[in-house]
Each structure stands twice: as C-alpha cells, then as structure tokens.
Design an enzyme around this catalytic site. Structure first.
Site, mmCIF file in Angstrom:
data_model
loop_
_atom_site.group_PDB
_atom_site.id
_atom_site.type_symbol
_atom_site.label_atom_id
_atom_site.label_comp_id
_atom_site.label_asym_id
_atom_site.label_seq_id
_atom_site.Cartn_x
_atom_site.Cartn_y
_atom_site.Cartn_z
ATOM 1 N N ALA A 1 10.584 2.771 7.878
ATOM 2 C CA ALA A 1 9.181 2.972 8.228
ATOM 3 C C ALA A 1 8.958 2.400 9.620
ATOM 4 O O ALA A 1 8.780 1.198 9.787
ATOM 5 C CB ALA A 1 8.285 2.244 7.223
ATOM 6 N N TYR B 1 5.303 -7.462 16.103
ATOM 7 C CA TYR B 1 5.360 -6.266 15.248
ATOM 8 C C TYR B 1 6.019 -5.106 16.008
ATOM 9 O O TYR B 1 6.978 -4.508 15.542
ATOM 10 C CB TYR B 1 3.945 -5.895 14.815
ATOM 11 N N LYS C 1 25.292 1.173 3.771
ATOM 12 C CA LYS C 1 26.683 1.510 4.137
ATOM 13 C C LYS C 1 27.616 1.253 2.947
ATOM 14 O O LYS C 1 28.444 2.092 2.611
ATOM 15 C CB LYS C 1 27.074 0.649 5.347
ATOM 16 N N ASN D 1 20.228 -6.175 6.924
ATOM 17 C CA ASN D 1 20.710 -6.348 5.545
ATOM 18 C C ASN D 1 20.712 -5.017 4.796
ATOM 19 O O ASN D 1 21.646 -4.694 4.072
ATOM 20 C CB ASN D 1 19.796 -7.316 4.770
ATOM 21 N N VAL E 1 13.667 -9.530 1.686
ATOM 22 C CA VAL E 1 14.782 -8.722 2.203
ATOM 23 C C VAL E 1 15.355 -9.264 3.515
ATOM 24 O O VAL E 1 16.375 -8.777 3.983
ATOM 25 C CB VAL E 1 14.410 -7.225 2.369
ATOM 26 N N PHE F 1 0.837 -1.202 0.000
ATOM 27 C CA PHE F 1 0.000 0.000 0.000
ATOM 28 C C PHE F 1 0.883 1.267 0.000
ATOM 29 O O PHE F 1 0.884 2.042 -0.963
ATOM 30 C CB PHE F 1 -0.928 -0.077 1.220
ATOM 31 N N TYR G 1 23.657 2.189 13.569
ATOM 32 C CA TYR G 1 24.410 2.438 12.320
ATOM 33 C C TYR G 1 24.707 3.931 12.155
ATOM 34 O O TYR G 1 25.750 4.316 11.660
ATOM 35 C CB TYR G 1 23.634 1.906 11.102
HETATM 36 P P1 NAD Z 1 1.567 -3.592 3.111
HETATM 37 O O1 NAD Z 1 1.372 -4.939 3.709
HETATM 38 O O2 NAD Z 1 0.576 -3.098 2.119
HETATM 39 O O3 NAD Z 1 3.001 -3.470 2.450
HETATM 40 C C1 NAD Z 1 4.122 -4.121 2.948
HETATM 41 C C2 NAD Z 1 4.868 -4.712 1.773
HETATM 42 O O4 NAD Z 1 6.063 -5.354 2.253
HETATM 43 C C3 NAD Z 1 4.062 -5.796 1.043
HETATM 44 O O5 NAD Z 1 4.062 -5.533 -0.337
HETATM 45 C C4 NAD Z 1 4.786 -7.091 1.376
HETATM 46 O O6 NAD Z 1 4.651 -8.058 0.379
HETATM 47 C C5 NAD Z 1 6.207 -6.595 1.566
HETATM 48 N N1 NAD Z 1 7.039 -7.466 2.417
HETATM 49 C C6 NAD Z 1 6.752 -7.967 3.637
HETATM 50 N N2 NAD Z 1 7.777 -8.722 4.089
HETATM 51 C C7 NAD Z 1 8.732 -8.686 3.129
HETATM 52 C C8 NAD Z 1 10.024 -9.254 2.999
HETATM 53 N N3 NAD Z 1 10.545 -10.029 3.962
HETATM 54 N N4 NAD Z 1 10.738 -8.999 1.879
HETATM 55 C C9 NAD Z 1 10.238 -8.217 0.887
HETATM 56 N N5 NAD Z 1 9.013 -7.657 0.952
HETATM 57 C C10 NAD Z 1 8.266 -7.883 2.058
HETATM 58 O O7 NAD Z 1 1.685 -2.567 4.351
HETATM 59 P P2 NAD Z 1 1.742 -0.991 4.345
HETATM 60 O O8 NAD Z 1 0.544 -0.496 5.053
HETATM 61 O O9 NAD Z 1 2.056 -0.475 3.001
HETATM 62 O O10 NAD Z 1 2.999 -0.750 5.303
HETATM 63 C C11 NAD Z 1 4.288 -0.460 4.777
HETATM 64 C C12 NAD Z 1 5.243 -0.128 5.914
HETATM 65 O O11 NAD Z 1 4.767 0.990 6.660
HETATM 66 C C13 NAD Z 1 5.442 -1.265 6.907
HETATM 67 O O12 NAD Z 1 6.803 -1.289 7.294
HETATM 68 C C14 NAD Z 1 4.572 -0.857 8.070
HETATM 69 O O13 NAD Z 1 5.073 -1.370 9.282
HETATM 70 C C15 NAD Z 1 4.670 0.654 8.029
HETATM 71 N N6 NAD Z 1 3.498 1.304 8.634
HETATM 72 C C16 NAD Z 1 2.306 1.344 7.981
HETATM 73 C C17 NAD Z 1 1.224 1.970 8.587
HETATM 74 C C18 NAD Z 1 -0.107 2.109 7.895
HETATM 75 O O14 NAD Z 1 -1.007 2.747 8.445
HETATM 76 N N7 NAD Z 1 -0.295 1.571 6.715
HETATM 77 C C19 NAD Z 1 1.354 2.505 9.885
HETATM 78 C C20 NAD Z 1 2.568 2.402 10.514
HETATM 79 C C21 NAD Z 1 3.648 1.830 9.883
#
Ligand code: NAD
Length: 321
Positions: free
Chosen positions: A117, A148, A108, A102, A60, A14, A162
């Site tokens: 994020a 989480y 680096k 990673n 990743v 998203f 880092y």
């Molecule tokens: P999302 O689930 O739509 O997107 C996360 C993406 O990361 C997905 O496309 C998923 O396939 C990918 N992913 C997960 N594990 C992976 C891995 N090991 N290797 C490669 N890709 C991987 O979620 P989002 O809402 O877009 O959130 C994105 C980031 O923002 C996250 O880190 C989340 O913690 C952070 N975040 C989001 C919100 C929110 O309101 N949407 C709030 C706080 C923090």
C-alpha cells in the site's frame, strides 16, 4: 482444492479490514496481522467466528513468522493519517522500511506475491497536476510529513529491488484519499473531521483559506482496484483514487447540506507542507485494470454518514500500545 492463503497486514485497520472482508468473500483463507497501534479489533470481530480467518497480534517491524503456505501478502500496516504518524514518526518509518523488508523476505521464502500500500503522498506537494505515476514527486524529507512520505518512497524502492533482483512478484498501489465506514472519527483527516463536527453541531475546521483541493475515493471502489491490481501482471506503481476534485471550502458546504446543518466554519493556520492539490490521473488503472470508480461522492458520503451517526451514539476507544 486447498484454499489460497493471503496475509493482510494492518488487517484491523480501516482499509485492511475491508480487504479481509473481500478476500473472505472470494473464498480465501485470510490471515490478518496487526499490532493495533491505530487499528481496532471491532473492525474484524465479525470474522473471528469463521474457520478461514485467523488473527495475529504482531508488530511487523519485528521478525514475521507465519506457519504454512502463503500465496499472497498485502502489506497495509502503517499509520495513515497525519495525526497518527506525527505522534509515532519512528514506528511509521520502521513499518514502512523494516516491516516492508521483513514481509518481502517472507514473500520470497513462501513464493508469495506481495502487494504494498503506497500512497499519493509519494508525490508530496505536487508540481504537476493531476499526478500520474511517472511524476517523481516533491517531498520534503526533513519536514513533519517526511516520516510517512519517505517511508513510503523507501517501501516502493525496496519492493522494486526485490522484484528486479530476486524476481519476486510484486505490485504497488498508490492510494489516494479514501473514505468510508470504519474510518476513525478522530483520525484528523478532513472527511471524518467535517462529518463528526457537523453531527456534533460544531463549526467545521478549515485549514488555510480552504482553496486547497482533495479527491475522495469510496472504499469499495478502492478495494476493487486493489483486487484487480493483485491479479494483474503489472509490477510498476498504479494510482487508485477518484479523480473528482473539490476544494475544501466546497466540501464543507457539501457536508453541511448532507447533514442538514447550517454552515459554520473556523479557519485555522495551514499545517506545514500540506499539499495544495491532489488529484489522481487514473489513465493507467483504466487501461491496465479496466477500473474506474463507481460510487460518486453523494452516495459514498451517505453510506459513511450512516456509520458515523452510529459511532457517535456508541463511541469506541482506539487501542494504543
Ligand atoms: P489505519 O490506521 O486504519 O490502518 C493501519 C493498520 O496498520 C492499523 O490497524 C494499525 O494498527 C496497523 N499497524 C500499524 N503499524 C503496524 C505494525 N508495525 N505492525 C502491525 N500492524 C501495524 O490506516 P488505513 O487508512 O487503513 O491505511 C492502511 C494502509 O493504506 C497504510 O499503509 C496507509 O499508508 C495506506 N494508505 C491509506 C490511505 C487512506 O486514504 N486511508 C491513503 C493512502 C495510503
């Protein structure tokens, strides 16, 4: 001059997909990396035809290699909604810890600036209200949400290490609930749940008595805040969210009014460790980034509703692996 190159992990998700759009618009070469565990290629399929866009299908949490130079890394890969991370808690911990490690190593090696994020969940069920960046939080490490919340807290600690130890350029955004087009209808969070229930004519599920609060930020506002933070010189965490707070019960009423359906609710037990209050203190974002939200809830919900209506007519499946 060669284009600046940015790696966006979670690029098919998203938020990641909206970031890809923004960086493409700003003239960057964008490399999206995603293992599609909660994301969907549909979110970025419109970018595949572009010469300055690449997609790597990769986890990743495993070794990350990207050929060529990199100027910026935005680490957004991680399941983000409770329904996802409760199903895959170990992958969630791994992407926040191993994945972050990673990518910091990659940053680096490449001399890139890295933005992570983080989340309002680092504050847990907060004992101060609204939450500012100096609050250390109230997290249950062994509760269901610990996978989480603690992954994100570790992610921040590793990033700061880092920064302090290797002098790496880092940025930390603490994101509060964000919404908009490309959210999954079934991601379990209250906003897509209410919208899709209302559109299907089902009762809206309220957990607990509905007096808990949330504040919702429209995705374009969030992306703007992240963009400004990346190009600022500020390495400590910055909250980015919309301080306009609403109780879940009032929110249910708002959604019914918007969709033109009669309010019907179904009360369900409150999940364990569900935060009672959520409201960002955005003083820092205002002062350091000159940022504040521009899209109010009425407008943001209208735009999101259009997307949801379309999705409900033509549903897509989430890829799981
Ligand atoms: P999302 O689930 O739509 O997107 C996360 C993406 O990361 C997905 O496309 C998923 O396939 C990918 N992913 C997960 N594990 C992976 C891995 N090991 N290797 C490669 N890709 C991987 O979620 P989002 O809402 O877009 O959130 C994105 C980031 O923002 C996250 O880190 C989340 O913690 C952070 N975040 C989001 C919100 C929110 O309101 N949407 C709030 C706080 C923090």
């Amino acid at each position: 001059m060669a284009k600046k190159r940015v790696l966006i992990t979670g690029g098919a998700g998203f938020l990641g997909s909206h970031l890809c759009d923004r960086f493409i618009k700003e003239g960057f070469h964008v490399i999206a990396m995603d293992n599609l565990i909660t994301g969907n290629l549909e979110n970025i399929e419109h970018l595949f035809k572009l010469k300055n866009f690449e997609f790597y299908h990769h986890d990743v949490s495993k070794f990350v290699h990207v050929p060529g130079k990199l100027d910026y890394i935005l680490h957004f890969a991680s399941p983000a909604s409770p329904i996802d991370y409760l199903k895959i808690p170990i992958q969630t911990l791994k992407v926040g810890s191993l994945g972050t490690h990673n990518l910091l190593g990659l940053a680096k090696n490449k001399g890139a600036r890295m933005l992570i994020a983080s989340t309002s969940e680092v504050y847990g069920d907060p004992l101060v209200h609204p939450q500012n960046e100096d609050y250390w939080g109230n997290v249950n490490p062994v509760g269901p949400r610990g996978c989480y919340d603690e992954a994100k807290r570790f992610q921040e600690a590793m990033t700061m290490a880092y920064h302090m130890h290797h002098g790496l350029e880092t940025r930390i955004v603490r994101i509060f609930n964000t919404y908009g087009p490309r959210m999954r209808l079934d991601d379990g969070r209250v906003l897509p749940a209410f919208l899709s229930q209302a559109l299907r004519g089902e009762p809206l599920s309220i957990f607990g008595d509905g007096s808990q609060t949330r504040s919702f930020c429209y995705v374009d506002d969030l992306v703007e805040g992240i963009y400004r933070l990346l190009f600022s010189d500020y390495a400590l965490p910055v909250n980015v969210g919309n301080p306009s707070e609403i109780t879940i019960k009032e929110f249910a009423e708002e959604i019914c009014k918007l969709t033109g359906v009669e309010l019907k609710v179904e009360y369900q037990p409150l999940p364990k460790d569900d935060p009672q209050k959520r409201q960002p203190d955005i003083t820092k974002a205002r002062e350091i980034l000159g940022w504040e939200p521009q899209v109010d809830r009425a407008e943001g919900l209208k735009r999101t509703l259009e997307y949801f209506k379309e999705k409900i007519q033509t549903p897509t499946e989430t890829v799981e692996n």
